[in-house]
Design a protein around this motif. Sequence first.
Motif, mmCIF file in Angstrom:
data_model
loop_
_atom_site.group_PDB
_atom_site.id
_atom_site.type_symbol
_atom_site.label_atom_id
_atom_site.label_comp_id
_atom_site.label_asym_id
_atom_site.label_seq_id
_atom_site.Cartn_x
_atom_site.Cartn_y
_atom_site.Cartn_z
ATOM 1 N N ILE A 138 40.706 -5.740 6.396
ATOM 2 C CA ILE A 138 40.092 -4.394 6.427
ATOM 3 C C ILE A 138 38.662 -4.477 6.975
ATOM 4 O O ILE A 138 38.241 -3.680 7.813
ATOM 5 C CB ILE A 138 40.121 -3.756 5.018
ATOM 6 C CG1 ILE A 138 41.581 -3.474 4.631
ATOM 7 C CG2 ILE A 138 39.293 -2.480 4.971
ATOM 8 C CD1 ILE A 138 41.778 -2.984 3.213
ATOM 9 N N GLN A 139 37.916 -5.476 6.512
ATOM 10 C CA GLN A 139 36.526 -5.634 6.972
ATOM 11 C C GLN A 139 36.470 -5.824 8.486
ATOM 12 O O GLN A 139 35.629 -5.257 9.169
ATOM 13 C CB GLN A 139 35.883 -6.836 6.249
ATOM 14 C CG GLN A 139 34.500 -7.212 6.727
ATOM 15 C CD GLN A 139 33.435 -6.167 6.379
ATOM 16 O OE1 GLN A 139 33.563 -5.446 5.392
ATOM 17 N NE2 GLN A 139 32.390 -6.079 7.194
ATOM 18 N N VAL A 195 34.331 -11.285 -2.981
ATOM 19 C CA VAL A 195 34.509 -10.117 -2.108
ATOM 20 C C VAL A 195 33.175 -9.716 -1.469
ATOM 21 O O VAL A 195 33.085 -9.520 -0.255
ATOM 22 C CB VAL A 195 35.094 -8.927 -2.915
ATOM 23 C CG1 VAL A 195 35.002 -7.637 -2.122
ATOM 24 C CG2 VAL A 195 36.540 -9.216 -3.305
ATOM 25 N N PHE A 196 32.140 -9.614 -2.293
ATOM 26 C CA PHE A 196 30.883 -9.104 -1.747
ATOM 27 C C PHE A 196 30.135 -10.148 -0.914
ATOM 28 O O PHE A 196 29.106 -9.842 -0.317
ATOM 29 C CB PHE A 196 30.011 -8.498 -2.848
ATOM 30 C CG PHE A 196 30.490 -7.119 -3.240
ATOM 31 C CD1 PHE A 196 30.391 -6.053 -2.342
ATOM 32 C CD2 PHE A 196 31.084 -6.889 -4.475
ATOM 33 C CE1 PHE A 196 30.861 -4.788 -2.679
ATOM 34 C CE2 PHE A 196 31.556 -5.621 -4.820
ATOM 35 C CZ PHE A 196 31.441 -4.566 -3.908
ATOM 36 N N THR A 231 31.412 -5.381 3.509
ATOM 37 C CA THR A 231 30.233 -4.506 3.602
ATOM 38 C C THR A 231 30.599 -3.019 3.686
ATOM 39 O O THR A 231 29.721 -2.171 3.799
ATOM 40 C CB THR A 231 29.392 -4.870 4.852
ATOM 41 O OG1 THR A 231 30.242 -4.773 6.003
ATOM 42 C CG2 THR A 231 28.814 -6.264 4.754
ATOM 43 N N LYS A 232 31.894 -2.712 3.660
ATOM 44 C CA LYS A 232 32.299 -1.298 3.720
ATOM 45 C C LYS A 232 32.315 -0.729 2.293
ATOM 46 O O LYS A 232 32.318 -1.492 1.327
ATOM 47 C CB LYS A 232 33.685 -1.205 4.376
ATOM 48 C CG LYS A 232 33.668 -1.720 5.817
ATOM 49 C CD LYS A 232 34.994 -1.617 6.529
ATOM 50 C CE LYS A 232 34.842 -2.141 7.951
ATOM 51 N NZ LYS A 232 36.074 -2.024 8.755
ATOM 52 N N PHE A 265 26.980 -5.883 -8.837
ATOM 53 C CA PHE A 265 27.548 -5.774 -7.484
ATOM 54 C C PHE A 265 27.291 -4.396 -6.872
ATOM 55 O O PHE A 265 27.187 -3.397 -7.590
ATOM 56 C CB PHE A 265 29.062 -6.049 -7.537
ATOM 57 C CG PHE A 265 29.375 -7.425 -8.053
ATOM 58 C CD1 PHE A 265 29.276 -8.520 -7.212
ATOM 59 C CD2 PHE A 265 29.719 -7.627 -9.395
ATOM 60 C CE1 PHE A 265 29.535 -9.808 -7.690
ATOM 61 C CE2 PHE A 265 29.977 -8.904 -9.874
ATOM 62 C CZ PHE A 265 29.880 -9.995 -9.027
ATOM 63 N N PRO A 266 27.249 -4.364 -5.516
ATOM 64 C CA PRO A 266 27.001 -3.067 -4.843
ATOM 65 C C PRO A 266 28.272 -2.235 -4.708
ATOM 66 O O PRO A 266 28.650 -1.816 -3.613
ATOM 67 C CB PRO A 266 26.475 -3.510 -3.469
ATOM 68 C CG PRO A 266 27.121 -4.821 -3.213
ATOM 69 C CD PRO A 266 27.282 -5.490 -4.552
ATOM 70 N N LEU A 267 28.923 -2.009 -5.837
ATOM 71 C CA LEU A 267 30.153 -1.213 -5.827
ATOM 72 C C LEU A 267 29.841 0.241 -5.497
ATOM 73 O O LEU A 267 28.829 0.784 -5.950
ATOM 74 C CB LEU A 267 30.803 -1.265 -7.209
ATOM 75 C CG LEU A 267 31.614 -2.508 -7.526
ATOM 76 C CD1 LEU A 267 31.827 -2.634 -9.029
ATOM 77 C CD2 LEU A 267 32.958 -2.466 -6.794
#
Length: 311
Positions: free
Chosen positions: A113-114, A151-152, A156-157, A182-184
């Motif tokens: 996906i990324q 994952v992080f 980055t999406k 995390f930047p969820l």
Amino acid sequence: MLETTFVDYTFNNPLMNASGVHCMTQKEMDELSESAAGAFVTKSATLQHRDGNPEPRYYDVPLGSINSMGLPNLGLQYYLDYALDRQNKFETPMFFSVAGMSVDENIEMLKVIQESDYKGITELNLSCPNVPGKPQVAYDFPLTEEILTKVFAFFTKPLGIKLPPYFDLAHFDEMADVLNKFPLTYVNSVNSVGNGLYIDTESEEVVIKPKDGFGGIGGEYIKPTALANVRAFYTRLNPSIKIIGTGGIRSGKDVFEHLLCGATMVQIGTELHKEGPAIFERISKELEELMTEKGYHSIDEFRGKLKSIVD
Ligand code: SIN
């Protein structure tokens, strides 16, 4: 009146399907896209197509539903092709759900996906209770942290995660501590209440075949648990992490309650399965009527403002 801003997007209203209901095929997703829902999410994809568990595996009951679908889906590429095609035609994004059978499978799918041109929102489902031999990942706090760390490191999406219901304040605290690292973009609370048992008294039999009848419970049964999870995470997570409220929504009043607890968007599963996509029009209307009665002009005026009882 129901316009909802989520990430950098504006949706007509906060209503969505819950992943798994009416979102397996292109036809079903098109029907959601054409419905009054503000947005929609795909069935959770695995890397390869999966048949899922043997039937019967979904059963409607008066107060909700029980299911043990076992993640039947048409495979990551099917949903990615659909998403890539759709984003050339529509401005509002869709949500793309993935649920790998292992950490590596999740990482592999998120890398695809990324690296793709997909511009929408991705949901990592860490809470399916229905795959025999695979516990719900997000009941394992260190494993959840390990997955999100991996994952992080590359993703980055916009990414949200779908959580199972928790039932203890200490677990809300512990999971929120993990998630706040995390930047969820969001957390989606809750998946079905795992491993319930519904029995047909007359036949003295369970109603679904997999796992000797044990399955995820949805619908009216679970609304108080869903509201508690939405509220618990709304009051514990960094404000940048939005909440999608899922569980027990059958009316505009139920949506109002989820929003009052702090949800930004809401998802409907069991009742969508019972009524079909026309439900979104009915519920939007009911929510608008309730807001008008209460004198609200926008959701932001009451979102998250649930009152406690004070002396
Ligand atoms: C299923 O396919 O078993 C339901 C999906 C889920 O609960 O995450």
